[in-house]
Motif scaffolding. Sequence first.
Motif, short mmCIF file in Angstrom:
data_model
loop_
_atom_site.label_atom_id
_atom_site.label_comp_id
_atom_site.label_asym_id
_atom_site.label_seq_id
_atom_site.Cartn_x
_atom_site.Cartn_y
_atom_site.Cartn_z
N THR A 10 22.62 19.44 3.15
CA THR A 10 21.31 19.59 2.53
C THR A 10 20.52 18.29 2.63
OG1 THR A 10 22.01 21.32 1.00
CG2 THR A 10 20.11 19.97 0.34
N ARG A 11 19.29 18.39 3.17
CA ARG A 11 18.40 17.23 3.24
C ARG A 11 16.98 17.69 2.91
NH1 ARG A 11 21.48 15.68 8.04
NH2 ARG A 11 19.76 16.33 9.39
N LEU A 12 16.70 17.78 1.62
CA LEU A 12 15.37 18.21 1.19
C LEU A 12 14.32 17.23 1.68
CD1 LEU A 12 16.01 19.34 -2.50
CD2 LEU A 12 15.89 20.77 -0.46
N GLY A 13 13.19 17.77 2.12
CA GLY A 13 12.11 16.95 2.62
C GLY A 13 12.22 16.62 4.10
N GLU A 14 13.40 16.87 4.69
CA GLU A 14 13.59 16.62 6.11
C GLU A 14 13.80 17.91 6.89
OE1 GLU A 14 16.57 13.69 7.01
OE2 GLU A 14 16.29 12.70 5.07
N GLN A 15 14.46 18.86 6.26
CA GLN A 15 14.75 20.13 6.91
C GLN A 15 14.31 21.28 6.01
OE1 GLN A 15 19.02 19.81 7.38
NE2 GLN A 15 18.82 19.10 9.48
N ALA A 16 14.23 22.46 6.60
CA ALA A 16 13.98 23.67 5.81
C ALA A 16 15.31 24.19 5.26
CB ALA A 16 13.31 24.74 6.67
N HIS A 17 15.23 24.88 4.13
CA HIS A 17 16.43 25.42 3.49
C HIS A 17 16.15 26.84 3.02
CE1 HIS A 17 16.92 21.07 3.33
NE2 HIS A 17 18.22 21.28 3.26
N GLY A 18 17.04 27.76 3.33
CA GLY A 18 16.87 29.15 2.95
C GLY A 18 17.69 29.49 1.72
N PHE A 19 17.18 30.44 0.94
CA PHE A 19 17.92 30.91 -0.25
C PHE A 19 17.36 32.27 -0.64
CE2 PHE A 19 14.19 28.78 -1.85
CZ PHE A 19 13.80 29.50 -2.98
N TYR A 20 18.08 32.95 -1.52
CA TYR A 20 17.61 34.25 -2.00
C TYR A 20 16.94 34.09 -3.36
CZ TYR A 20 18.96 37.18 1.80
OH TYR A 20 19.00 37.78 3.03
N TRP A 21 15.63 34.31 -3.36
CA TRP A 21 14.85 34.18 -4.58
C TRP A 21 15.15 35.29 -5.58
CZ3 TRP A 21 11.78 38.40 -5.52
CH2 TRP A 21 11.48 39.22 -4.42
N THR A 22 15.82 36.35 -5.14
CA THR A 22 16.21 37.44 -6.04
C THR A 22 17.44 37.08 -6.86
OG1 THR A 22 17.43 38.36 -4.16
CG2 THR A 22 15.25 39.27 -4.61
N GLU A 23 18.06 35.94 -6.56
CA GLU A 23 19.24 35.50 -7.30
C GLU A 23 18.85 34.34 -8.20
OE1 GLU A 23 22.45 34.84 -4.55
OE2 GLU A 23 21.98 36.65 -3.40
N GLY A 24 19.80 33.46 -8.52
CA GLY A 24 19.47 32.30 -9.34
C GLY A 24 20.34 32.12 -10.56
N VAL A 25 21.14 33.13 -10.90
CA VAL A 25 22.01 33.03 -12.07
C VAL A 25 23.46 32.83 -11.64
CG1 VAL A 25 22.88 34.22 -14.13
CG2 VAL A 25 20.47 34.41 -13.49
N ARG A 26 23.96 33.72 -10.80
CA ARG A 26 25.36 33.61 -10.36
C ARG A 26 25.48 33.17 -8.91
NH1 ARG A 26 25.41 38.32 -13.42
NH2 ARG A 26 25.17 39.61 -11.55
#
Length: 384
Positions: free
Chosen positions: A181-197
């Motif tokens: 993970t390199r925030l600000g340098e690369q893009a990062h994908g995730f599922y916005w429908t999640e977030g708890v588990r």
Amino acid sequence: MRVAGLFAGIGGLERGLARAGHDAALLCEIEPAARAVLEARYPDVPCPEDVRTIAALPVDVDLVAAGFPCQDLSQAGRTAGIGGLRSGLVGEVFRLLEKRRAPWVVLENVPFMMQLAGGKALDHVVSALEALGYRWAYRVVNTLAFGLPQRRKRVFIVASTVADPADVLLVDDADFREPPTRLGEQAHGFYWTEGVRGLGWAADAVPTLKNGSTVGIPSPPAILLPDGRLIQPDIRDAERMQGFPADWTVAAERVARASRRWSLVGNAVSVPVAEWLGRRLATPGSYGGDRDREMPGKGWPAAARFDGRRRIAVEIGEAPVVLERPPLHEFLQYPGKPLSERATAGFYHRARKGSLRFPEGFLDAVAAHLDRVRGGAAVPVAAE
């Protein structure tokens, strides 16, 4: 080889095999939107709707390819197991093979089939192949190693009556590590429908493209771009993340809502993975057994083989090859849609209430995006 593609979906497995020189003699698919795609892309190939109505395989078929339905086997689905209404249809493959044993079989599904109910689904499949006189090998393979920015792990099973499947599936192994993970340098994908588990976090990639919810609602991932914007990718880029040309599934809109294309893409086999497999089928290597290990007393390893007498674990990685790929934010060719205020706020609320740990600065970036889409209203930042 001449290929019978059962449960063909939008033809990912068949397209990859074709790029390796193999020809589709028969396709079968029941879902109307997927059939519309197959009719547009393979207009000259017979395509019956229901596998249960196929009396026998064509006499010239050398390879049966089947990415059989995974809804009953996946963690995101109903987890009803191999006896579920959809995934249980793999029995139709064995019915056809009982009538005529094609020399080669390729099956594909989710790795969760190795864990569900203690691995009964995988045991059911390989036991049926053994009873029909096939040797087999299986392996978990990751799309991310094939030049596409999608972390997607799938189990491929190759079986044969005429050769050793290990010479196809288990001879290639490359050194592969997922990027950090390199925030600000690369893009990062995730599922916005999640977030708890869970989150499905993927650095410089998107997490596995999914079929959607259990009620058929599409579920595209979100992408945090290096400049801080949060977007959902365009469906055309999602097709490209599976190795298809942009607009491969556009014909589905003749019979279904445009959003249905997300489910079709999420169900598909990644084309370059199938192409690698097809090339190895055309030109097998020579597996020497140096990776063989004892089968564990419980559960299934990430790779294994059956040599005609016994089952053997194989120690091998999930990357047969490593192909270069551009950074995710450079891979994207079409403007994505900004993640909506409602979607962002919902995710942010769940993330702050839950106990998940996030990369430093990630929730700040989500809060900043929410501020922008709200028109500048302040958003409280999660405490460190």
